[in-house]
Design a protein around this motif. Structure first.
Motif, short mmCIF file in Angstrom:
data_model
loop_
_atom_site.label_atom_id
_atom_site.label_comp_id
_atom_site.label_asym_id
_atom_site.label_seq_id
_atom_site.Cartn_x
_atom_site.Cartn_y
_atom_site.Cartn_z
N GLY A 1 0.98 -1.22 -0.05
CA GLY A 1 0.13 -0.11 0.03
C GLY A 1 0.67 1.23 0.07
N PRO A 2 0.24 2.27 -0.22
CA PRO A 2 -1.14 2.61 -0.55
C PRO A 2 -1.62 2.19 -1.92
N GLU A 3 -2.89 2.57 -2.08
CA GLU A 3 -3.43 1.95 -3.47
C GLU A 3 -3.12 2.52 -4.47
N TRP A 4 -2.70 4.05 -4.37
CA TRP A 4 -2.13 4.82 -5.57
C TRP A 4 -0.68 4.51 -5.76
N ALA A 5 -0.07 3.75 -4.99
CA ALA A 5 1.28 3.75 -5.24
C ALA A 5 1.61 1.97 -5.72
N ARG A 6 0.75 1.52 -6.21
CA ARG A 6 0.68 0.19 -6.98
C ARG A 6 -0.35 -0.04 -7.79
N THR A 7 -0.04 -1.06 -8.81
CA THR A 7 -0.82 -1.44 -9.80
C THR A 7 -0.82 -2.96 -10.05
N GLU A 8 -1.83 -3.67 -10.56
CA GLU A 8 -1.69 -4.97 -11.17
C GLU A 8 -1.72 -4.94 -12.69
N ARG A 9 -1.67 -3.89 -13.44
CA ARG A 9 -1.69 -4.05 -14.72
C ARG A 9 -0.40 -4.18 -15.37
N GLN A 10 -0.31 -4.71 -16.62
CA GLN A 10 1.00 -5.04 -17.27
C GLN A 10 1.78 -3.67 -17.72
N PRO A 11 2.92 -3.66 -17.57
CA PRO A 11 3.33 -2.08 -17.60
C PRO A 11 3.40 -1.79 -19.48
N SER A 12 3.13 -0.44 -19.55
CA SER A 12 3.15 -0.11 -21.06
C SER A 12 3.70 1.32 -20.73
N PRO A 13 4.95 1.59 -20.35
CA PRO A 13 5.61 3.08 -20.49
C PRO A 13 5.28 3.61 -21.94
N SER A 14 5.23 5.06 -21.59
CA SER A 14 5.13 5.90 -22.81
C SER A 14 6.27 5.85 -23.59
N TRP A 15 7.54 5.39 -23.20
CA TRP A 15 8.58 5.45 -23.87
C TRP A 15 8.63 4.40 -25.00
N LEU A 16 7.81 3.50 -24.80
CA LEU A 16 7.75 2.51 -26.08
C LEU A 16 7.21 2.98 -27.49
N SER A 17 6.58 4.05 -27.50
CA SER A 17 6.13 4.88 -28.56
C SER A 17 7.36 5.79 -29.01
N ARG A 18 8.32 6.10 -28.33
CA ARG A 18 9.06 6.97 -28.69
C ARG A 18 10.29 6.48 -29.42
N ASP A 19 10.08 6.00 -30.62
CA ASP A 19 11.31 5.35 -31.73
C ASP A 19 12.48 6.52 -31.91
N ASP A 20 12.07 7.74 -31.78
CA ASP A 20 13.00 8.80 -32.10
C ASP A 20 14.04 9.06 -30.98
N THR A 21 13.82 8.52 -29.64
CA THR A 21 14.58 8.60 -28.49
C THR A 21 15.49 7.47 -28.22
N PRO A 22 16.62 7.62 -27.98
CA PRO A 22 17.39 6.46 -27.68
C PRO A 22 17.35 6.31 -26.10
N GLY A 23 17.67 4.88 -25.58
CA GLY A 23 17.95 4.80 -24.30
C GLY A 23 19.23 5.10 -23.91
N ILE A 24 19.49 6.03 -22.85
CA ILE A 24 20.69 6.22 -22.22
C ILE A 24 20.84 5.78 -20.80
N THR A 25 22.23 5.81 -20.50
CA THR A 25 22.68 5.31 -18.99
C THR A 25 23.80 6.29 -18.57
N ARG A 26 24.30 7.20 -19.41
CA ARG A 26 25.40 7.86 -19.08
C ARG A 26 25.25 9.73 -19.19
N PRO A 27 25.52 10.45 -18.21
CA PRO A 27 25.12 11.77 -18.42
C PRO A 27 25.76 12.29 -19.51
N SER A 28 27.03 11.99 -20.18
CA SER A 28 27.39 12.35 -21.65
C SER A 28 26.48 12.26 -22.76
#
Length: 201
Positions: A163-190
């Motif tokens: 809990g609390p209820e607003w801090a959890r979900t049972e839905r499968q993840p579908s993050p908005s970055w999945l539709s951002r083909d123009d945006t690369p994934g990054i892991t470094r400040p550079s």
């Protein structure tokens, strides 16, 4: 110059915060989450550096979360004082190896400043860099042992808080970055600096 604190009804700030949390950290709709900041938001993550305005925050959050698709955010606690919310969380990776611990966490602490009308004026993020590096190594080793390579296979969200209820979900993840083909994934400040440079041209 430090902004002068403003007084808002505590219920207003609380409702705005839980909505903000549910849209971004639970729903992973980071496009909608970005719109919950004022247009000229000041955002400072002490690993990634300062960001100015919604456009930079939007680019940053989509690129960063795309770079670590396995991470999701676990609520610990929050406090409200005037126009500020301080919250503590865990950045979680589920362990694909059933013979190990269920997940790998590293903690974070953030400060939000409320602007009114459901919007946020600023955010500052602090998190355990050593813990992030250590758990990243442990998680990568577990993925290698279990043959987990694809981003979709890493996007498990099996250990939400009770809990609390607003801090959890049972839905499968579908993050908005999945539709951002123009945006690369990054892991470094550079890598972020290069993206921001192209944005600021």
């Amino acid at each position: 110059m430090t902004p002068v604190p403003r007084d808002f009804p505590r219920d207003e700030v609380e409702n705005a915060f839980t909505h903000w949390w549910r849209v971004g950290n639970v729903g992973e709709d980071f496009a909608a989450w970005t719109q919950l900041f004022v247009p000229d938001v000041s955002y400072h993550d002490y690993f990634w550096g300062p960001l100015h305005g919604r456009e930079e925050v939007d680019l940053w959050i989509h690129a960063v979360m795309k770079g670590v698709p396995e991470i999701y955010t676990i609520y610990d606690w929050h406090v409200i004082e005037g126009d500020r919310v301080v919250f503590h969380c865990q950045n979680r990776r589920d362990n694909p190896d059933p013979d190990g611990p269920p997940y790998f966490d590293f903690p974070g602490l953030s400060v939000l400043r409320y602007a009114g009308d459901g919007l946020w004026a600023s955010e500052e993020d602090y998190w355990d860099r050593d813990g992030a590096r250590r758990t990243s190594v442990d998680y990568r080793a577990a993925c290698e042992r279990m043959g987990v390579t694809e981003a979709r296979a890493r996007m498990t969200r099996r250990h939400w808080p009770e809990g609390p209820e607003w801090a959890r979900t049972e839905r499968q993840p579908s993050p908005s970055w999945l539709s951002r083909d123009d945006t690369p994934g990054i892991t470094r400040p550079s890598e972020l600096a290069a993206l921001l440079a192209s944005l600021r041209v």
